[in-house]
Design an enzyme around this catalytic site. Structure first.
Site, PDB file in Angstrom:
ATOM      1  CG  MET A  30      41.543  34.937  40.982  1.00  0.00           C
ATOM      2  SD  MET A  30      40.171  33.825  41.164  1.00  0.00           S
ATOM      3  CE  MET A  30      40.760  32.410  40.249  1.00  0.00           C
ATOM      4  CE1 TYR A  32      51.458  28.927  44.813  1.00  0.00           C
ATOM      5  CE2 TYR A  32      51.650  28.202  42.542  1.00  0.00           C
ATOM      6  CZ  TYR A  32      52.008  28.093  43.872  1.00  0.00           C
ATOM      7  OH  TYR A  32      52.926  27.145  44.254  1.00  0.00           O
ATOM      8  CG  HIS A  37      49.452  36.421  36.924  1.00  0.00           C
ATOM      9  ND1 HIS A  37      49.693  35.132  37.320  1.00  0.00           N
ATOM     10  CD2 HIS A  37      48.113  36.558  36.856  1.00  0.00           C
ATOM     11  CE1 HIS A  37      48.548  34.518  37.498  1.00  0.00           C
ATOM     12  NE2 HIS A  37      47.565  35.338  37.217  1.00  0.00           N
ATOM     13  CD  GLN A 153      38.738  36.684  33.460  1.00  0.00           C
ATOM     14  OE1 GLN A 153      38.215  36.068  34.364  1.00  0.00           O
ATOM     15  NE2 GLN A 153      40.027  36.974  33.480  1.00  0.00           N
TER      16      GLN A 153
END
Ligand code: PAF
Length: 283
Positions: A30, A32, A37, A153
């Site tokens: 998503m 930012y 990441h 998730q």
């Protein structure tokens, strides 16, 4: 490194790669982006010929009172990070590209979504499964990479990919932490300096829980109580949940046995932070 905004462009680029026989890794985000990441992107780059990163704040995975409007966005900064990590393509669609008028289909998974964040955020995992179904169909990767920080998730993605026969290998990657132990998260930017200091209590409490288990405690209730007690030594912390579940079906356990997930969600001020660890006990 290219940035594209339409489904058509992604399809054309990936099709050309496929024609050359290249493998494709995918890191859905998503935006930012932070070091967490980056570790997913680096792993994908090392394991695939080409890597696609999606940057899309998915509106349908936010509840009405959640932080969709204030979720941080900075595509320029994200582009620099993705470039430095060696990926090949950013897909950054507008919400209208992903959800045209009369969009009426959703993908939902039960069992693994019943507890933890699924119980607190009723629309969340339906939104995640739906957007990932779309992204997987757009990118058609060989492998997709997810952080272990969002442990539920990861379990949900593994389940729906198995149930719906997506031919994609789902790869979980370790949590990346700040020097003081706080798990990296785009939402950490919401914390005031005082809250940022207080947020270290999440990893501290989990450390205490892990030590208890390593020292032989097998009663889940006792470990949950000990973690909760540590969390409440921090005046700015308000516990949302402390749970111990089986890491495959995400159902609560009474006795710690096999591979379990110890997961917590804690409000620090108005910011909801999550953290966890997985431990395997075979005795
Ligand atoms: O983990 C996230 O950032 C999101 O839930 C995901 C997987 C990109 C789906 O929107």
């Amino acid at each position: 490194m290219k940035v594209v905004h339409t489904i058509k462009e992604v399809r054309e680029i990936v099709k050309a790669w496929r024609k050359e026989g290249l493998s494709v890794g995918f890191v859905p985000t998503m935006g930012y982006l932070h070091e967490g990441h980056k570790s997913l992107i680096t792993k994908s780059v090392s394991e695939n010929d080409r890597t696609v990163v999606s940057v899309f704040v998915n509106p349908i995975q936010f509840g009405v009172n959640e932080d969709l409007a204030k979720y941080p966005r900075d595509l320029k900064r994200d582009t620099l990070l993705v470039t430095s990590a060696g990926a090949d393509l950013i897909f950054n669609p507008e919400p209208s590209e992903m959800y045209p008028a009369h969009f009426t289909t959703s993908v939902n998974t039960t069992e693994v979504t019943e507890h933890l964040c699924g119980a607190r955020r009723p629309v969340h995992f339906g939104g995640v499964c739906t957007v990932l179904t779309k992204l997987f169909n757009i990118v058609m990767p060989d492998r997709a990479y997810f952080g272990q920080k969002d442990a539920q998730q990861l379990a949900v993605v593994k389940r729906f990919v198995r149930d719906l026969n997506f031919d994609i290998e789902i790869i979980g990657c370790p949590i990346v932490r700040e020097d003081d132990g706080l798990a990296k998260s785009s939402r950490n930017t919401y914390l005031s300096p005082e809250e940022r200091k207080a947020a270290v209590i999440l990893s501290k409490a989990l450390k205490e829980g892990k030590e208890l288990i390593l020292n032989g405690e097998r009663n889940a209730r006792k470990v949950i109580d000990a973690i909760t007690k540590v969390l409440y030594t921090e005046p700015l912390a308000k516990v949302d949940y402390v749970s111990i579940v089986d890491n495959t079906n995400i159902q609560p356990v009474d006795v710690i046995k096999g591979e379990v997930l110890v997961a917590i969600a804690v409000y620090i001020g108005t910011t909801r932070e999550i953290d966890n660890f997985i431990i395997e006990v075979n005795d």
